[in-house]
Design a protein around this motif. Sequence first.
Motif, mmCIF file in Angstrom:
data_model
loop_
_atom_site.group_PDB
_atom_site.id
_atom_site.type_symbol
_atom_site.label_atom_id
_atom_site.label_comp_id
_atom_site.label_asym_id
_atom_site.label_seq_id
_atom_site.Cartn_x
_atom_site.Cartn_y
_atom_site.Cartn_z
ATOM 1 N N VAL A 150 0.832 -1.207 0.000
ATOM 2 C CA VAL A 150 0.000 0.000 0.000
ATOM 3 C C VAL A 150 0.865 1.255 0.000
ATOM 4 C CG1 VAL A 150 -0.378 0.218 2.501
ATOM 5 C CG2 VAL A 150 -2.100 1.042 0.927
ATOM 6 N N MET A 151 2.032 1.219 0.665
ATOM 7 C CA MET A 151 2.916 2.392 0.647
ATOM 8 C C MET A 151 3.391 2.683 -0.778
ATOM 9 S SD MET A 151 3.517 3.997 3.474
ATOM 10 C CE MET A 151 1.845 3.810 3.970
ATOM 11 N N PHE A 152 3.745 1.600 -1.501
ATOM 12 C CA PHE A 152 4.248 1.807 -2.864
ATOM 13 C C PHE A 152 3.121 2.211 -3.806
ATOM 14 C CE2 PHE A 152 5.708 0.801 -7.112
ATOM 15 C CZ PHE A 152 7.016 1.271 -7.086
ATOM 16 N N LYS A 153 2.014 1.446 -3.769
ATOM 17 C CA LYS A 153 0.943 1.680 -4.740
ATOM 18 C C LYS A 153 0.197 2.995 -4.512
ATOM 19 C CE LYS A 153 -0.154 -0.144 -7.680
ATOM 20 N NZ LYS A 153 0.391 0.053 -9.055
ATOM 21 N N SER A 154 0.163 3.468 -3.263
ATOM 22 C CA SER A 154 -0.514 4.739 -2.999
ATOM 23 C C SER A 154 0.416 5.917 -3.298
ATOM 24 C CB SER A 154 -0.945 4.813 -1.540
ATOM 25 O OG SER A 154 0.195 4.903 -0.711
ATOM 26 N N GLU A 155 1.666 5.606 -3.625
ATOM 27 C CA GLU A 155 2.692 6.621 -3.911
ATOM 28 C C GLU A 155 3.094 7.410 -2.674
ATOM 29 O OE1 GLU A 155 0.777 8.635 -7.181
ATOM 30 O OE2 GLU A 155 1.470 7.157 -8.632
ATOM 31 N N ALA A 156 2.685 6.933 -1.488
ATOM 32 C CA ALA A 156 3.140 7.581 -0.249
ATOM 33 C C ALA A 156 4.648 7.392 -0.067
ATOM 34 C CB ALA A 156 2.386 7.013 0.956
ATOM 35 N N ALA A 157 5.219 6.436 -0.802
ATOM 36 C CA ALA A 157 6.662 6.211 -0.735
ATOM 37 C C ALA A 157 7.400 7.017 -1.809
ATOM 38 C CB ALA A 157 6.975 4.723 -0.886
ATOM 39 N N SER A 158 6.673 7.894 -2.520
ATOM 40 C CA SER A 158 7.318 8.676 -3.575
ATOM 41 C C SER A 158 7.773 10.027 -3.051
ATOM 42 C CB SER A 158 6.358 8.896 -4.747
ATOM 43 O OG SER A 158 6.897 9.873 -5.620
ATOM 44 N N TRP A 159 9.027 10.319 -3.254
ATOM 45 C CA TRP A 159 9.625 11.619 -2.913
ATOM 46 C C TRP A 159 8.775 12.749 -3.515
ATOM 47 C CZ3 TRP A 159 11.618 15.966 -5.190
ATOM 48 C CH2 TRP A 159 12.623 16.678 -4.540
ATOM 49 N N ARG A 174 5.568 12.867 -4.162
ATOM 50 C CA ARG A 174 4.307 13.089 -3.438
ATOM 51 C C ARG A 174 4.539 13.873 -2.141
ATOM 52 N NH1 ARG A 174 -0.248 13.065 -6.298
ATOM 53 N NH2 ARG A 174 -0.619 11.120 -7.390
ATOM 54 N N ILE A 175 5.673 13.617 -1.489
ATOM 55 C CA ILE A 175 5.973 14.326 -0.238
ATOM 56 C C ILE A 175 6.224 15.814 -0.554
ATOM 57 C CG2 ILE A 175 7.471 14.395 1.807
ATOM 58 C CD1 ILE A 175 5.836 11.766 1.445
ATOM 59 N N HIS A 187 -3.918 14.454 -2.351
ATOM 60 C CA HIS A 187 -3.656 13.015 -2.238
ATOM 61 C C HIS A 187 -3.126 12.583 -0.859
ATOM 62 C CE1 HIS A 187 -2.867 8.994 -3.813
ATOM 63 N NE2 HIS A 187 -1.664 9.057 -3.263
ATOM 64 N N ILE A 223 -4.966 10.506 2.230
ATOM 65 C CA ILE A 223 -4.499 9.234 2.811
ATOM 66 C C ILE A 223 -4.427 9.364 4.333
ATOM 67 C CG2 ILE A 223 -2.520 7.675 3.029
ATOM 68 C CD1 ILE A 223 -1.849 8.215 0.117
ATOM 69 N N SER A 262 11.141 10.457 2.333
ATOM 70 C CA SER A 262 10.500 9.238 2.824
ATOM 71 C C SER A 262 10.631 9.165 4.340
ATOM 72 C CB SER A 262 11.066 7.993 2.152
ATOM 73 O OG SER A 262 12.308 7.666 2.672
ATOM 74 N N TRP A 269 -2.995 3.637 -6.468
ATOM 75 C CA TRP A 269 -4.185 3.499 -5.634
ATOM 76 C C TRP A 269 -4.603 4.852 -5.082
ATOM 77 C CZ3 TRP A 269 -3.147 -1.499 -2.267
ATOM 78 C CH2 TRP A 269 -2.982 -2.582 -3.151
ATOM 79 N N TRP A 295 -6.391 7.767 -2.692
ATOM 80 C CA TRP A 295 -6.253 7.988 -1.242
ATOM 81 C C TRP A 295 -7.323 7.258 -0.446
ATOM 82 C CZ3 TRP A 295 -10.392 10.195 1.206
ATOM 83 C CH2 TRP A 295 -11.268 10.952 0.434
ATOM 84 N N TYR A 348 9.035 7.411 -10.523
ATOM 85 C CA TYR A 348 8.479 7.216 -9.179
ATOM 86 C C TYR A 348 9.251 8.044 -8.166
ATOM 87 C CZ TYR A 348 6.119 4.835 -5.338
ATOM 88 O OH TYR A 348 5.345 4.570 -4.230
ATOM 89 N N LEU A 349 10.576 8.075 -8.351
ATOM 90 C CA LEU A 349 11.462 8.860 -7.491
ATOM 91 C C LEU A 349 12.364 9.679 -8.401
ATOM 92 C CD1 LEU A 349 12.721 6.159 -4.937
ATOM 93 C CD2 LEU A 349 10.901 7.826 -4.582
#
Lengths: 137, 185
Positions: free
Chosen positions: A16-25, A27-28, A38, A42, A98, B8, B10, B109-110
């Motif tokens: 879920v961290m990867f697919k929600s892009e919460a692990a993307s620099w 997005r932060i 987004h 979350i 991250s 996915w 939010w 992605y990064l």
Amino acid sequence: MKYLKFVLIGIAFGIVMFKSEAASWFRIYEMFQFQSFHMYGIIGSALFLGVLGTYLIKKYKLKSIDGEPIKFTPKDKSFSRYMFGGILFGLGWALAGSCPGPIYTLVGAGYLPILVTLAGALIGTFIYGLLRHKLPH
Amino acid sequence: MDWIYEPWPWYVAGPFIAAIMFLLLFGGKNFGMSSNLRTMCSIGGAGKKADFFAFDWKAQRWNLMVVVGAVIGGFIAANFLSKDPAVDINPETVSTLEGLGFQSAGKAYLPDELFATGAFTDPKALAILLIGGLLIGFGARYAGGCTSGHAISGLSNLQLPSLIAVIGFFIGGLVMIHFLFPLIF
């Protein structure tokens, strides 16, 4: 085998961290620019359900699968450690893009330079342990 | 099932994260990822240098298993559940980042500038990743938790200390992006 369920929970968390892009620099960065809903969506929806569920667990005194009461440990009352520690964490969160959970997810996803951030986080934790008694808490 | 390969939204991710917190609670544990860093220091022998690390880390093995899972989950998501990992951020964010020199904004992605393999031989990228990590590790332990421990678990339990910490997270993040990024990049 008693640890298998924790590995499975971790796998779900990593996905879920990867697919929600919460692990993307990216997005932060976008979150701190207030240019997307987004990340707020979350955290906000997790929190809404978190508050509701925590309230229900306490109200109905629900038990864990081991039959033990579910305990919530209150955090120690203080201001300085949360504010100063929080600011330092936020600086790092935005710079490396991250937080501790996604670091592991990105290792698995194959972005190996994140290992430098992981090494830094371990060193930072170690330095905190050395200096802890000298810091205001 | 095509949706699974798309990013996915939010409203799927947030409830999913809440479910993970509750699974851990019903497993008799608490959701918090940064405490694993302390555990790893203890395993590495840091207890000889500072009493903070002299604790029975074996009681934390369950959380290390969550870490192992998070690595496996990242591998599965990146290799089997994603077709195009490019993150579709706001076009304004893309142009701001391009102005800072991040040409991969909106296409990856990064940022390649920090996370492509070439980063290992780029002293500036290495310094950024290392200093970011130092701040994350030091700050999370000083504050007694990170995004999972404070922003999700602590705030769900309506803890004032967690609110202070989360406000701190945002002050730090906003200062970094709005005041320090123009100096760094």
